[in-house]
Motif scaffolding. Structure first.
Motif, PDB file in Angstrom:
ATOM      1  N   GLU A 104      -4.718  17.829 -26.725  1.00 53.49           N
ATOM      2  CA  GLU A 104      -5.660  16.861 -27.356  1.00 53.49           C
ATOM      3  C   GLU A 104      -7.015  17.602 -27.375  1.00 53.49           C
ATOM      4  O   GLU A 104      -7.411  17.776 -26.381  1.00 53.49           O
ATOM      5  N   PRO A 105      -7.189  18.296 -28.563  1.00 51.64           N
ATOM      6  CA  PRO A 105      -8.366  19.430 -28.453  1.00 51.64           C
ATOM      7  C   PRO A 105      -9.663  19.057 -28.260  1.00 51.64           C
ATOM      8  O   PRO A 105     -10.292  19.673 -27.469  1.00 51.64           O
ATOM      9  N   GLY A 106     -10.094  17.727 -28.634  1.00 54.79           N
ATOM     10  CA  GLY A 106     -11.238  17.243 -28.025  1.00 54.79           C
ATOM     11  C   GLY A 106     -12.361  17.966 -28.615  1.00 54.79           C
ATOM     12  O   GLY A 106     -12.325  18.529 -29.506  1.00 54.79           O
TER      13      GLY A 106
ATOM     14  N   GLY B  49      -7.907  25.376 -30.618  1.00 56.28           N
ATOM     15  CA  GLY B  49      -6.679  25.461 -31.234  1.00 56.28           C
ATOM     16  C   GLY B  49      -6.176  24.784 -32.176  1.00 56.28           C
ATOM     17  O   GLY B  49      -5.358  24.949 -33.087  1.00 56.28           O
ATOM     18  N   ARG B  50      -6.930  23.681 -32.512  1.00 55.11           N
ATOM     19  CA  ARG B  50      -6.530  22.775 -33.410  1.00 55.11           C
ATOM     20  C   ARG B  50      -7.490  22.794 -34.692  1.00 55.11           C
ATOM     21  O   ARG B  50      -8.717  22.882 -34.716  1.00 55.11           O
ATOM     22  N   TYR B  51      -6.834  22.662 -36.077  1.00 53.54           N
ATOM     23  CA  TYR B  51      -7.501  22.666 -37.144  1.00 53.54           C
ATOM     24  C   TYR B  51      -8.518  21.625 -37.338  1.00 53.54           C
ATOM     25  O   TYR B  51      -7.904  20.379 -36.853  1.00 53.54           O
TER      26      TYR B  51
ATOM     27  N   ALA C 193     -14.311  21.902 -23.534  1.00 55.02           N
ATOM     28  CA  ALA C 193     -13.255  21.119 -23.515  1.00 55.02           C
ATOM     29  C   ALA C 193     -11.741  22.133 -23.226  1.00 55.02           C
ATOM     30  O   ALA C 193     -10.833  21.292 -23.024  1.00 55.02           O
ATOM     31  N   ALA C 194     -11.895  23.171 -23.788  1.00 57.76           N
ATOM     32  CA  ALA C 194     -10.670  24.052 -23.459  1.00 57.76           C
ATOM     33  C   ALA C 194     -10.425  24.590 -22.175  1.00 57.76           C
ATOM     34  O   ALA C 194      -9.401  25.127 -21.794  1.00 57.76           O
TER      35      ALA C 194
END
Ligand SMILES: Nc1ncnc2c1ncn2[C@@H]1O[C@H](COP(=O)(O)OP(=O)(O)OP(=O)(O)O)[C@@H](O)[C@H]1O
Ligand SMILES: [Mg+2]
Lengths: 252, 437
Positions: free
Chosen positions: B65-67, B93-95, B175-176
């Motif tokens: 969950e990139p948040g 990491g998420r588009y 959040a990472a």
């Protein structure tokens, strides 16, 4: 303005300056001549504060202050300028940025306001014209890839911008063609004022036709062995150095 | 050394459903390979000066969950002041479609997120993904192959020219923390096409996380791809990235790697000049301080005749920072008339900073011109004195000389916006000032 007394300096364990006495008054032009390796550049570098040379004796007073006590940048801020015999290349720093930084650091040290890039450009324009340099040179890295003549001109440009009280020119004339020589001489002469002085280190009398000295000194083996007026330069040109340095050898 | 956390991730990934067969197979190969070899040790010749142990021991898990709270404002400083560029933004990491901008479209140029590409260019992906960066090459590539979830695919059709640069911006925020991302990028440049691609890795926090990126670049005959990698990860992050290119006849690959971030980073830039008349230009600048470790490995393989390669890497290291540069040039027997030049120059600002620089030329052709040079130095006293003699104070003179040393290689960057922005960044780093010229 400048009072050098009994100045001795070494590099490593080698003594190069063996007791120099020289007094330069405001407005005067002094020429220092002498054979290769006699210590002319060493004298110039010591005055500018090069850390490779150790002063082992004597004193240098500049405007009543002890010059030898000052860091090189302080000397410059107080008005000493050395045009290097071998100007240093600084890749990556543009000529314009370098000059502006120097100009502003000197102003700051004197409690004056810094000049912004636009105003500085105006100052530059005028100085560039004086040394007949193209403004293209401003965007190039300091001395990097400059020809010998361009480097010397660049030294004069720096001098013209920084307007020193005491300018020391170390063989600024060597390797210059006659046109460049005239440009250098014009630059120096334009700066002449009753409160500014110049020391011209040179091998050749030729430059002294354009920058007429009040005094000529012959440096040999770390000492001033003869001083005289501008005619001494002509005499040296005609007879070479042997007769003066030889006389010194006989006296020692 | 424990790689358990990563192995857990790998297991989970191979059980993912909804993916096509070829992709599951590819992942399985990556997973198998990683499980078999594990992270490299310093006995591994390629990891002699960089220990992967701190990564192996990380307690991080693949981010599901990139948040994150990344906004347009928070990424603005990393966009080179450009709105016209096609920009894909990835948060942890998420588009992120909302933060991304389509930019100016160019005929024949497609820029998609990996997920979109799977739907729209499935065949291309199946045929190309993993064909350049094989899982056998190293553990990090294997791990990425097992775990990648997002990334980008750039396709340039024959003769297509991307009129504006394409920016892939990977942002990590708080959040990472304790997360790992494995971005995958694929650039396919068909015959005579041309594009500039920028990959930025930036952080808006000082979180500990791990980025393990893989970028594959395929250059058809006569294609030109310019690739900029900007690595400005969080100072406590770990970053491993591989850029691997395959070049067809008369193609040109230009790469610049700028690295200032991460506690530990390793960047591989590899290319194979696989056709006659190609050129590769691999430049880079690394700047590290504190106890940062920054490693670059370049590998240029000349397979065919009449190709050239040019390489200049510069580094500035302060405090107890440790830099590594390993430049491999491999010239095959048939690669006659190869013209290769490699330079690595490092400036050490502190007596405790260390650089390990290792040129590695293996030449099996006899009619070639290959040179390399490495210098490690401190601030030049002659230049310092020259500046001081013009009234510039010692500190300022040092700063300017340091900047100049670094900026020398930035001059190689053709794209004005990137060059100017990196120059500014570099100047600010050493002088605190904000404008250069
Ligand atoms: N940094 C140095 N290290 C070692 N020796 C030096 C150094 N600087 C000068 N010397 C030596 O000191 C002597 C005087 O050199 P200097 O450069 O002052 O002479 P010069 O009169 O300027 O000569 P030229 O006319 O060739 O310019 C020479 O023997 C030179 O080799
Ligand atoms: Mg000299």
């Amino acid at each position: 303005m400048l009072k050098i007394k009994e100045l001795r300096a070494t590099v490593g364990d080698k003594e190069i300056l063996k007791g120099i006495d020289l007094t330069v008054k405001p407005g005067e032009v002094h020429a220092v001549m002498g054979p290769n390796g006699s210590g002319k550049s060493t004298l110039a570098q010591v005055l500018a504060g090069h850390p490779a040379y150790t002063v082992t004796g004597g004193s240098v007073e500049f405007d009543g202050e002890d010059l030898l006590e000052m860091d090189p940048e302080v000397r410059a801020q107080k008005g000493v300028f050395l045009a290097f015999q071998y100007p240093v290349e600084i890749p990556g720093v543009s000529n314009a940025y370098f000059l502006r930084t120097a100009y502003n650091e000197i102003r700051k040290a004197r409690g004056e306001e810094e000049v912004d890039p636009m105003d500085f450009l105006d100052i530059m324009e005028q100085k560039l014209k004086m040394v007949e340099m193209s403004d293209v040179m401003l965007n190039r890295s300091v001395n990097t890839g400059f020809s010998g003549g361009e480097k010397k001109r660049n030294e004069i440009l720096q001098m013209a911008v920084l307007e020193p009280k005491l300018a020391i020119l170390d063989e600024t004339d060597s390797g210059l063609d006659i046109d460049a020589l005239r440009v250098v001489a014009d630059g120096v002469n334009a700066l002449r004022r009753p409160d500014r002085s110049t020391i011209v280190v040179t091998h050749y009398q030729r430059l002294l036709n354009y920058i007429v000295p009040d005094y000529v000194h012959v440096l040999a083996n770390g000492r001033i062995v003869k001083s005289g007026g501008k005619e001494l330069a002509l005499e040296l040109e005609a007879k070479g150095y042997d007769w003066v340095t030889g006389a010194q050898g006989a006296a020692a | 050394m424990s790689t358990t956390a990563f192995l857990d991730d790998v297991r989970a990934a191979t059980e993912r459903d909804g993916e096509p067969r070829w992709l599951r197979d590819l992942r399985a190969r990556g997973a198998e390979r990683f499980a078999a070899v594990g992270f490299p040790t310093t006995r591994d010749e390629d990891w002699k000066y960089t220990s992967a142990a701190p990564i192996a021991e990380l307690d991080v898990r693949a981010i599901s969950e990139p948040g994150g709270e990344v906004t347009r404002a928070s990424i603005a400083p990393y966009s080179f002041g450009q709105d016209g560029w096609t920009t894909l933004v990835f948060v942890n990491g998420r588009y992120d479609a909302d933060l991304s901008t389509a930019g100016v479209a160019s005929a024949g140029v497609r820029v998609l997120s990996l997920e979109q590409a799977r739907e729209e260019m499935g065949d291309l992906l199946r045929d190309t993904l993993g064909s350049i960066c094989d899982v056998e090459q190293n553990a990090f590539i294997a791990l990425n192959t097992a775990l990648f979830t997002d990334g980008a695919v750039i396709h340039l059709a024959k003769d297509a020219v991307a009129t504006a640069p394409i920016h892939l911006l990977f942002v990590s925020d708080a959040a990472a923390a304790k997360g790992a991302s494995h971005p995958r990028v694929l650039v396919v440049a068909e015959r005579n096409s041309k594009a500039t691609v920028i990959e930025s890795y930036v952080a808006t926090s000082e979180a500990v996380y791990f980025t393990n990126a893989v970028t594959e670049v395929s250059l058809g005959d006569g294609a030109t791809v310019t690739h900029y990698k900007i690595q400005r990860e969080s100072p406590r992050a770990f970053h491993v990235g591989t850029i691997d290119a395959r070049q067809g006849r008369d193609s040109h690959f230009v790469s610049f790697s700028f690295a200032t971030g991460a506690a530990l980073s390793r960047t591989n830039v590899w290319t194979i000049l696989g056709g006659e008349g190609c050129g590769a230009t691999l430049n880079g600048l690394y700047m590290a301080d504190g106890s940062q470790h920054v490693d670059h490995q370049t590998r240029i393989e000349h397979q065919k005749e009449n190709c050239y390669s040019r390489e200049v890497y510069r580094g500035v290291l302060d405090d107890t920072a440790h830099g590594v540069f390993n430049g491999k040039v491999y010239v095959h027997p048939e690669a006659q008339k190869t013209d290769g030049k490699q330079e690595n120059h490092t400036l050490l600002l502190s007596p405790r900073a260390v650089i390990d620089t290792k040129p590695q030329l293996e030449i099996f052709a006899d009619d070639v011109k290959c040179t390399h040079g490495a210098t490690v130095g401190r601030i030049d006293n002659t230049s310092l004195f020259y500046m001081k003699s013009r009234g510039v104070g010692a500190l300022r003179a040092r700063q300017l000389l340091t900047y100049a040393f670094a900026a020398d290689v930035l001059e190689q960057i053709e794209l004005d916006a990137v060059r100017e922005s990196l120059e500014e960044l570099t100047l600010a780093r050493f002088t605190g000032a904000t404008t250069a010229e």
